[in-house]
Design a protein around this motif. Structure first.
Motif, PDB file in Angstrom:
ATOM      1  N   ARG A  27      -1.023   6.024   7.756  1.00  0.00           N
ATOM      2  CA  ARG A  27      -0.436   5.146   6.853  1.00  0.00           C
ATOM      3  C   ARG A  27      -0.044   3.746   7.633  1.00  0.00           C
ATOM      4  O   ARG A  27      -0.408   2.611   7.401  1.00  0.00           O
ATOM      5  CB  ARG A  27       0.659   5.483   5.969  1.00  0.00           C
ATOM      6  N   LEU A  28       0.245   3.955   8.740  1.00  0.00           N
ATOM      7  CA  LEU A  28       0.547   2.720   9.458  1.00  0.00           C
ATOM      8  C   LEU A  28      -0.693   2.202  10.061  1.00  0.00           C
ATOM      9  O   LEU A  28      -0.604   0.824   9.894  1.00  0.00           O
ATOM     10  CB  LEU A  28       1.413   3.305  10.693  1.00  0.00           C
ATOM     11  N   THR A  34      -5.245  -4.043   8.260  1.00  0.00           N
ATOM     12  CA  THR A  34      -5.226  -5.049   7.369  1.00  0.00           C
ATOM     13  C   THR A  34      -4.930  -6.446   7.931  1.00  0.00           C
ATOM     14  O   THR A  34      -5.272  -7.658   7.467  1.00  0.00           O
ATOM     15  CB  THR A  34      -4.790  -4.947   6.017  1.00  0.00           C
ATOM     16  N   LEU A  35      -3.770  -6.344   8.876  1.00  0.00           N
ATOM     17  CA  LEU A  35      -3.198  -7.480   9.583  1.00  0.00           C
ATOM     18  C   LEU A  35      -3.865  -7.533  10.647  1.00  0.00           C
ATOM     19  O   LEU A  35      -3.303  -8.531  11.622  1.00  0.00           O
ATOM     20  CB  LEU A  35      -1.789  -6.921   9.690  1.00  0.00           C
ATOM     21  N   GLU A 100      -1.696  -1.411   0.328  1.00  0.00           N
ATOM     22  CA  GLU A 100      -1.996  -2.671  -0.492  1.00  0.00           C
ATOM     23  C   GLU A 100      -0.512  -3.093  -0.471  1.00  0.00           C
ATOM     24  O   GLU A 100       0.105  -4.127   0.008  1.00  0.00           O
ATOM     25  CB  GLU A 100      -2.565  -2.976  -1.602  1.00  0.00           C
ATOM     26  N   ALA A 101       0.227  -2.390  -1.275  1.00  0.00           N
ATOM     27  CA  ALA A 101       1.716  -2.702  -1.420  1.00  0.00           C
ATOM     28  C   ALA A 101       2.436  -2.789  -0.176  1.00  0.00           C
ATOM     29  O   ALA A 101       3.494  -3.403  -0.094  1.00  0.00           O
ATOM     30  CB  ALA A 101       2.511  -1.352  -2.403  1.00  0.00           C
ATOM     31  N   ALA A 102       2.362  -1.840   0.714  1.00  0.00           N
ATOM     32  CA  ALA A 102       3.081  -1.832   1.982  1.00  0.00           C
ATOM     33  C   ALA A 102       2.696  -3.068   2.556  1.00  0.00           C
ATOM     34  O   ALA A 102       3.721  -3.731   3.419  1.00  0.00           O
ATOM     35  CB  ALA A 102       2.726  -0.835   2.705  1.00  0.00           C
ATOM     36  N   ASP A 104       1.713  -5.932   1.413  1.00  0.00           N
ATOM     37  CA  ASP A 104       2.508  -7.095   1.024  1.00  0.00           C
ATOM     38  C   ASP A 104       3.950  -7.376   1.269  1.00  0.00           C
ATOM     39  O   ASP A 104       4.390  -8.128   1.518  1.00  0.00           O
ATOM     40  CB  ASP A 104       2.705  -6.894  -0.850  1.00  0.00           C
ATOM     41  N   LEU A 105       4.620  -5.968   1.389  1.00  0.00           N
ATOM     42  CA  LEU A 105       6.004  -6.098   1.832  1.00  0.00           C
ATOM     43  C   LEU A 105       6.131  -6.359   3.198  1.00  0.00           C
ATOM     44  O   LEU A 105       7.101  -7.256   3.780  1.00  0.00           O
ATOM     45  CB  LEU A 105       6.549  -4.699   1.549  1.00  0.00           C
ATOM     46  N   VAL A 106       5.262  -5.997   4.028  1.00  0.00           N
ATOM     47  CA  VAL A 106       5.302  -6.357   5.446  1.00  0.00           C
ATOM     48  C   VAL A 106       5.067  -7.856   5.769  1.00  0.00           C
ATOM     49  O   VAL A 106       5.644  -8.492   6.203  1.00  0.00           O
ATOM     50  CB  VAL A 106       4.455  -5.589   6.398  1.00  0.00           C
ATOM     51  N   LEU A 107       4.146  -8.308   4.806  1.00  0.00           N
ATOM     52  CA  LEU A 107       3.985  -9.721   4.800  1.00  0.00           C
ATOM     53  C   LEU A 107       5.291 -10.623   4.321  1.00  0.00           C
ATOM     54  O   LEU A 107       5.292 -11.812   4.409  1.00  0.00           O
ATOM     55  CB  LEU A 107       2.735 -10.163   4.158  1.00  0.00           C
TER      56      LEU A 107
END
Lengths: 467, 391
Positions: A27-28, A34-35, A100-102, A104-107
């Motif tokens: 997951r990580l 994506t980043l 995707e949600a994760a 967004d939150l990391v961003l």
């Protein structure tokens, strides 16, 4: 219940103890992929005996102090089970759902933590712009002095602080297809007009801006027509105004990163109310409101009136006045229309220059433009003395409009009126004014009529029905 | 919406007509019991206003066209609506002629009247098309801006030195049986209330009937003043020499200690604005009367028809826009032509004809309205009875 959970964590522990160092949680990895390319993304693995914790966050927007305090220190100081319980108990925790949600939150300044096969995100946002600045765009003499800050949470705090009402609703969302800017829709559930709220939500769903930084952009994107002049929603940076409008049943849209809040629907006459009106005794308020509308009328009709009275109906004034106007115009080689037009354009340029220039120079620019140029123009016989007075009165009256967007609109709408007077004189003036009123009345703001006299609250609250 | 808008409709009509056609028609027969005519007209106006107020209270949030349509067979209702739409159209047009004539005679002396009437037509067409509640909001503000100008005239006139009140009293003493035309024309200043035939659909009528009596009395007093002032200013004989007695009377008003020499220009502009507003109101009513003739399209079907074939779309667009087409064609083709070709005297003759049929037409409309209410109540009553017996 707790027994089964314990067993499962035991199993995961045995699995992890085998390959904790080599295999990272997928997951990580999914979020990290994506980043890729961002060098401020930090990915750390903490190991203490048989405990392992994986962290992923963006250094530049996450608060590393908080990270240290809330996660790293407890990790080394406490037992494995206690750490798991501790993490589950934190209020800033959001469970991991999709990559995707994760992402967004990391961003958004969250840290992704994987501990014993449990992945969750924790809010450790670093807030830099939290200081509340004095309100400069709409200043009041007596009244709250602070403006909104540039941070959404602080702004929400400022609103909640002033409006402690259980019916205050806050809807959080992200706008901007690329920027995913955080926005909050704030309204009073008991008072808001449902139709306007629906239109607002619809517009937020349909909105296609890529990167959102300012409420002004929303004005452009929310408006169905491309060419509009009059603002149909208000942008303000005064918390007291926003709270006042929310209390009247309007909707506020706060955009993260700007102190300006978007308030809809906007009615024409709201743009002429200064917050100070609320803080004065009734007579003072009424007097200054009247002055403001008088100024509006003066700034709208005076240029046209001057042309109509010099070119069409010089007999309106008393003979002495007519003669002195004619005398001062004797040296001027242009028609009244061009004289007025030159002067108005000169003043527009002066205003624009003084807004763009640094403060220290703009004072010099206004002196040169206003005093020296004006003097020289009359001395050279290009513009009459009376004309200068008229132009100055028009400019001063236009400054009285308290909200900037309306100030610009009023400045522009003078030109069509001037044109009507040039061709039709006083008849043109009357027709242009009535046309302006009907044009304004024809407008809508978020499903509400834009222009009416707020004589009674009933018209607003009951809705208008019919036709 | 609040009943306050009724007062605006009343005031607009009062000022537009109290300054426009009516004074000249009345002053022509000033030795034939004109004050009796004005008093009788007040009675007639009061009776008609009260009767129509009672009628409109029976049909809250309904306009006359839909009332007629619900009570009469379709073709009959259509004919009635067209006839009364024509009444409103003519009222607006006559008003427009006078406004254009006065503007070109007194304000823009160089500009041809046809140019000015085209300007007014553009404004009126645009303004008549906006939605009914919004039209009322705009009417309210325009009136509030123009109103002080006319009030200024009244104040200037009442503080004028050397008013010949004696000539008013002399005319007052000449009590005779008045002409029908005078009564009918003088009653027109109360007719603003009848615009509710359309506006009743949005203006709430939750006010006591006696308010209307008070309002009519107020209008009557204002009108008496309006009518008497030119006589007092110009004298009982000279006043009939002018085509536009009120305008010339205003021209005689001086304001002391003001930058303006005469009250003439503010009054003129105020009057012109209000008269244009009156035309806007009348044409708005006309437009919506015609619109009520189109079959009502449910919004859902309209949305689907917009995606239909070109023929269907054209038909639905025509169904929605033909009243605007009729009004625009009339306004651009007929009005300027008539204004250009007809001498003002002929227009005055037309206005006399129109004023003469005014009271019968009003009574006819009211009677039809009352009959429609009775018919509707009876038919809904039988339906209810049928339903109850069926159950």
């Amino acid at each position: 219940m707790s027994g089964t959970r314990k067993r499962r964590t035991d199993v995961s522990r045995t699995e992890h103890s085998v390959d904790a160092q080599t295999v990272r949680d997928e997951r990580l990895i999914a979020v990290q992929k994506t980043l890729e390319g961002a060098q401020d993304v930090v990915e750390r693995t903490l190991v203490d005996g048989d405990k392992t914790m994986e962290l992923l966050y963006i250094k530049t927007i996450a608060d590393e102090d908080k990270l240290e305090r809330y996660f790293i220190r407890p990790f080394y100081e406490a037992d494995g089970d206690i750490v798991a319980d501790y993490l589950a108990s934190l209020s800033i925790r959001t469970p991991y759902s999709t990559p995707e949600a994760a992402q967004d939150l990391v961003l958004n300044g969250h840290v992704l933590i994987v501990y014993r096969d449990q992945a969750a995100l924790f809010d450790i946002r670093l807030a830099l712009d939290v200081q509340v600045l004095p309100a400069e765009n709409e200043s009041t003499l007596q009244g709250p002095q602070n403006a909104f800050s540039q941070t959404l949470l602080v702004n929400l705090n400022l609103i909640r602080y002033r409006y402690r009402n259980p019916s205050l609703a806050v809807e959080l969302a992200a706008l901007g297809t690329k920027s995913r800017t955080n926005v909050a829709l704030v309204y009073d559930r008991a008072r808001v007009r449902r139709a306007s709220l629906e239109i607002m939500r619809q517009k937020m769903r349909d909105e296609k801006v890529e990167a959102l930084f300012a409420t002004g952009q929303l004005e452009r994107y929310f408006n169905p027509k491309k060419w509009t002049l009059f603002p149909t929603f208000m942008t303000t940076d005064r918390p007291d105004r926003v709270v006042y409008e929310i209390n009247r049943g309007k909707i506020a849209l706060i955009v993260d990163g700007t102190p300006f809040v978007f308030v809809a629907p906007g009615y024409f006459f709201d743009f002429f109310s200064a917050m100070e009106d609320l803080y004065h005794p009734a007579w003072v308020r009424t007097f200054f409101l009247t002055m403001r509308f008088l100024a509006l009328l003066v700034t709208l009709i005076t240029p046209g009136l001057y042309v109509a009275l010099t070119a069409f109906n010089p007999g309106v004034f008393r003979v002495q006045l007519t003669l002195s106007i004619a005398g001062s115009r004797a040296a001027v080689p242009f028609s009244a229309f061009f004289e007025m037009l030159f002067m108005m354009i000169a003043i527009e340029l002066l205003l624009e220059a003084s807004v763009r220039l640094p403060k220290s120079i703009s004072a010099a620019a206004t002196t040169v433009g206003g005093l020296i140029l004006g003097q020289a123009m009359t001395a050279a016989g290009l513009v009459s003395d009376v004309m200068l007075i008229v132009a100055a009165v028009v400019a001063i009256s236009s400054f009285v409009v308290p909200i900037n967007a309306m100030f610009y609109a009023v400045r522009i709408v003078r030109y069509p009126i001037l044109l009507a007077c040039t061709f039709y004189g006083l008849v043109g003036l009357g027709v242009a004014l009535v046309a302006l009123i009907f044009f304004l009345a024809n407008k809508d703001s978020f499903g509400e009529p834009y222009f009416y006299l707020p004589f009674d609250k009933g018209t607003q609250e009951k809705g208008l029905g019919g036709a | 919406m609040q009943p306050r808008f009724i007062y605006y409709l009343l005031l607009v009509n009062l000022f537009a007509n109290g300054i426009g056609y009516v004074p000249r028609i009345l002053l022509e027969s000033r030795h034939h019991g004109v004050f009796v005519a004005v008093a009788l007209a007040w009675l007639v106006g009061w009776a008609i206003t009260t009767a129509s107020a009672m009628l409109f209270k029976r049909i809250p949030n309904t306009d006359m066209p839909s009332l007629w349509q619900s009570a009469f067979p379709k073709p009959l209702a259509g004919i009635i609506i067209v006839v009364f739409a024509a009444e409103w159209l003519i009222a607006g047009t006559l008003n427009l002629f006078l406004v254009a004539e006065i503007s070109s005679k007194y304000l823009n002396i160089g500009t041809p009247g046809t140019d000015i009437i085209l300007l007014f037509i553009l404004l009126t067409l645009f303004a008549a098309h906006i939605e009914t509640p919004k039209a009322l909001f705009a009417l309210e503000l325009s009136l509030i801006i123009s109103f002080p100008l006319v009030v200024l005239a009244l104040l200037a006139a009442l503080t004028q030195q050397g008013l010949l009140w004696e000539s008013v009293f002399r005319l007052l003493r000449e009590v005779r049986v008045p002409r029908w035309l005078d009564v009918s024309a003088a009653s027109y200043v109360y007719a603003g209330y009848l615009n509710l035939a359309w506006f009743n659909r949005i203006v709430t009528s939750d006010y006591p009937i006696r308010w209307m009596s008070i309002a009519t009395a107020g209008v009557g007093v204002l009108y008496m003043l309006f009518f008497a002032l030119p006589i007092a200013l110009l004298g009982s004989e000279a006043v009939a020499l002018y085509h536009y007695p009120w305008i010339n009377a205003a021209n005689a008003l001086r304001i002391e200690h003001a930058p303006l020499e005469r009250a003439f220009y503010p009054v003129l502009i105020g009057y012109l604005n209000i008269a244009v507003l009156n035309t806007i109101v009348h044409w708005h009513v006309f437009l919506n009367f015609l619109r009520s003739l189109s079959p009502k399209q449910p919004t859902q079907r309209r949305a689907s028809s917009e995606k239909g074939s070109i023929g269907e779309r054209l038909r639905s667009a025509f169904g929605r826009h033909w009243p605007s087409g009729v009004l625009s064609a009339y306004a651009f083709l007929v009005v300027p032509g008539v204004f250009r070709e007809w001498p003002m005297e002929l227009i005055y003759q037309t206005s006399r004809l129109w004023f003469a049929q005014l009271i019968p037409a009003e009574l006819f409309a009211l009677g039809l309205g009352a009959w429609a209410v009775v018919r509707r109540d009876r038919s809904s009553g039988t339906k209810r009875r049928r339903r109850s017996t069926g159950a």
